[in-house]
Design a protein around this motif. Structure first.
Motif, PDB file in Angstrom:
ATOM      1  N   SER A 192       0.527  -0.931  -0.123  1.00  0.00           N
ATOM      2  CA  SER A 192      -0.246  -0.064   0.042  1.00  0.00           C
ATOM      3  C   SER A 192       0.803   1.423   0.246  1.00  0.00           C
ATOM      4  O   SER A 192       1.754   1.005  -0.145  1.00  0.00           O
ATOM      5  N   VAL A 193       0.398   2.686  -0.344  1.00  0.00           N
ATOM      6  CA  VAL A 193       0.723   4.327   0.363  1.00  0.00           C
ATOM      7  C   VAL A 193       1.614   3.841   1.291  1.00  0.00           C
ATOM      8  O   VAL A 193       0.918   3.757   2.016  1.00  0.00           O
ATOM      9  N   ALA A 194       2.726   4.332   1.836  1.00  0.00           N
ATOM     10  CA  ALA A 194       3.568   4.549   1.945  1.00  0.00           C
ATOM     11  C   ALA A 194       3.337   6.666   2.698  1.00  0.00           C
ATOM     12  O   ALA A 194       2.093   7.264   2.517  1.00  0.00           O
ATOM     13  N   ARG A 195       4.634   6.920   2.212  1.00  0.00           N
ATOM     14  CA  ARG A 195       4.674   8.053   2.120  1.00  0.00           C
ATOM     15  C   ARG A 195       3.960   8.428   0.800  1.00  0.00           C
ATOM     16  O   ARG A 195       4.602   8.658  -0.494  1.00  0.00           O
ATOM     17  N   LEU A 196       2.972   9.723   0.728  1.00  0.00           N
ATOM     18  CA  LEU A 196       2.566  10.087  -0.741  1.00  0.00           C
ATOM     19  C   LEU A 196       3.457  10.590  -1.232  1.00  0.00           C
ATOM     20  O   LEU A 196       4.399  11.464  -1.473  1.00  0.00           O
ATOM     21  N   GLY A 197       3.190  10.361  -3.254  1.00  0.00           N
ATOM     22  CA  GLY A 197       4.889  11.532  -3.605  1.00  0.00           C
ATOM     23  C   GLY A 197       3.941  12.758  -3.706  1.00  0.00           C
ATOM     24  O   GLY A 197       2.532  13.534  -2.897  1.00  0.00           O
ATOM     25  N   ASN A 198       5.014  13.538  -4.412  1.00  0.00           N
ATOM     26  CA  ASN A 198       4.847  15.027  -4.916  1.00  0.00           C
ATOM     27  C   ASN A 198       3.673  15.107  -5.972  1.00  0.00           C
ATOM     28  O   ASN A 198       3.619  15.120  -6.454  1.00  0.00           O
ATOM     29  N   GLY A 199       2.526  16.266  -5.094  1.00  0.00           N
ATOM     30  CA  GLY A 199       1.374  16.848  -5.984  1.00  0.00           C
ATOM     31  C   GLY A 199      -0.212  15.314  -5.431  1.00  0.00           C
ATOM     32  O   GLY A 199      -0.522  15.800  -6.201  1.00  0.00           O
ATOM     33  N   LEU A 200       0.413  14.912  -4.475  1.00  0.00           N
ATOM     34  CA  LEU A 200      -0.434  13.674  -4.854  1.00  0.00           C
ATOM     35  C   LEU A 200      -0.930  14.213  -3.232  1.00  0.00           C
ATOM     36  O   LEU A 200      -0.482  14.271  -2.338  1.00  0.00           O
ATOM     37  N   VAL A 201      -2.475  13.910  -3.082  1.00  0.00           N
ATOM     38  CA  VAL A 201      -3.398  13.802  -2.533  1.00  0.00           C
ATOM     39  C   VAL A 201      -4.239  12.799  -2.187  1.00  0.00           C
ATOM     40  O   VAL A 201      -4.581  11.521  -3.263  1.00  0.00           O
ATOM     41  N   ALA A 202      -4.155  12.281  -1.168  1.00  0.00           N
ATOM     42  CA  ALA A 202      -5.483  10.788  -0.718  1.00  0.00           C
ATOM     43  C   ALA A 202      -6.530  11.320  -1.117  1.00  0.00           C
ATOM     44  O   ALA A 202      -7.777  11.978  -0.636  1.00  0.00           O
ATOM     45  N   ALA A 203      -7.879  10.388  -1.674  1.00  0.00           N
ATOM     46  CA  ALA A 203      -8.662  10.634  -2.108  1.00  0.00           C
ATOM     47  C   ALA A 203      -9.824   9.759  -1.581  1.00  0.00           C
ATOM     48  O   ALA A 203     -10.872  10.169  -1.582  1.00  0.00           O
ATOM     49  N   ALA A 204      -9.443   8.972  -0.786  1.00  0.00           N
ATOM     50  CA  ALA A 204     -10.145   7.747  -0.348  1.00  0.00           C
ATOM     51  C   ALA A 204      -9.643   6.493   0.770  1.00  0.00           C
ATOM     52  O   ALA A 204      -8.271   6.355   0.222  1.00  0.00           O
TER      53      ALA A 204
END
Length: 259
Positions: A192-204
């Motif tokens: 799963s996603v750990a640290r979000l990449g640049n410019g990304l926001v969690a949407a769900a």
């Protein structure tokens, strides 16, 4: 009105590149057959919706050839498959439930995402595709999650998909595209996603708090961790996501014309 109708009839089909990991897994026929069922659904539904579809195995060509083959694509879908090679996100090998890696496919798909951000090409990532988006933009991956709700364990490959709830952010494009904030999905992932990449926001989010979707803050890029193309997923999910991708293409074309 007749002239407008004629123009509509002669509007070229939008071109969609469906980018999978590989078209060949002779050493894992059961897994490959399952992946092909999912990937074929993406291609067939897109074709039925009016897209001109090309399927490309990223591991079957060089990264440069993958970029060249998708240069004219109006939109891209990166579908599911094996774990991403850990060196692309600063991870180590030897983790629990590690799968086969296709480093060439990873490199090519990462380059696709970065080009899509640069050019504003609409892109949808599914399962591994979401993780590729995150890694391409500097994010990291949790290499193994507790089994819980995200996949069925110790079952034949045809029974691996798990059904669970997902809550979409009210402000997300996904909530608008899918018509609400509460949906039911099917998933089959152990990372799963750990640290979000640049410019990304969690949407769900899943009920256990794991990120189930990401959106880019400025580029038309979305990733979902679940499988809307699975045979037992709600029938409308994949068509609605493809329709959203089509709207992004239309919006981008309008911006280019206005410029």
């Amino acid at each position: 009105m007749a002239a407008i109708g004629l123009a509509e009839q002669h509007r070229p089909q939008p071109r969609l590149a469906v980018v999978e990991v590989t078209a060949w897994r002779p050493d894992r026929p059961e897994y490959h057959a399952k992946v092909q069922v999912l990937n074929s659904r993406v291609a067939s539904d897109a074709a039925s919706a009016g897209w001109q579809v090309v399927r490309i195995g990223a591991a079957d060509v060089t990264p440069a050839a993958l970029l060249a083959a998708t240069t004219d694509a109006d939109a891209i879908v990166i579908v599911g498959g094996e774990d991403i090679t850990p060196r692309f996100y600063g991870g180590a090998t030897g983790y629990e439930a590690e799968t086969h890696h296709f480093a060439g496919a990873d490199e090519g798909q990462i380059a696709l995402v970065r080009r899509a951000v640069e050019l504003g090409t609409p892109l949808l990532g599914i399962c591994r595709g979401l993780q590729i988006i995150n890694v391409a933009l500097g994010g990291t991956i949790d290499q193994h999650i507790d089994d819980g709700i995200h996949r069925n364990v110790g079952v034949p490959i045809d029974e691996i998909l798990s059904t669970h709830d997902v809550e979409l952010s009210v402000a997300s494009g996904l909530a608008r595209s899918l018509g609400g904030t509460q949906i039911v999905v099917q998933s089959a992932h152990h990372q799963s996603v750990a640290r979000l990449g640049n410019g990304l926001v969690a949407a769900a989010f899943a009920p256990d708090g794991l990120v189930e979707a990401v959106e880019h803050a400025t580029a038309p890029i979305t990733g979902v961790q679940w499988h809307p193309e699975a045979p037992d997923s709600p029938a409308e999910q994949l068509p609605l996501l493809l329709a959203a991708l089509s709207r992004e293409v239309g919006a981008r074309d309008s911006e280019l014309v206005a410029a």
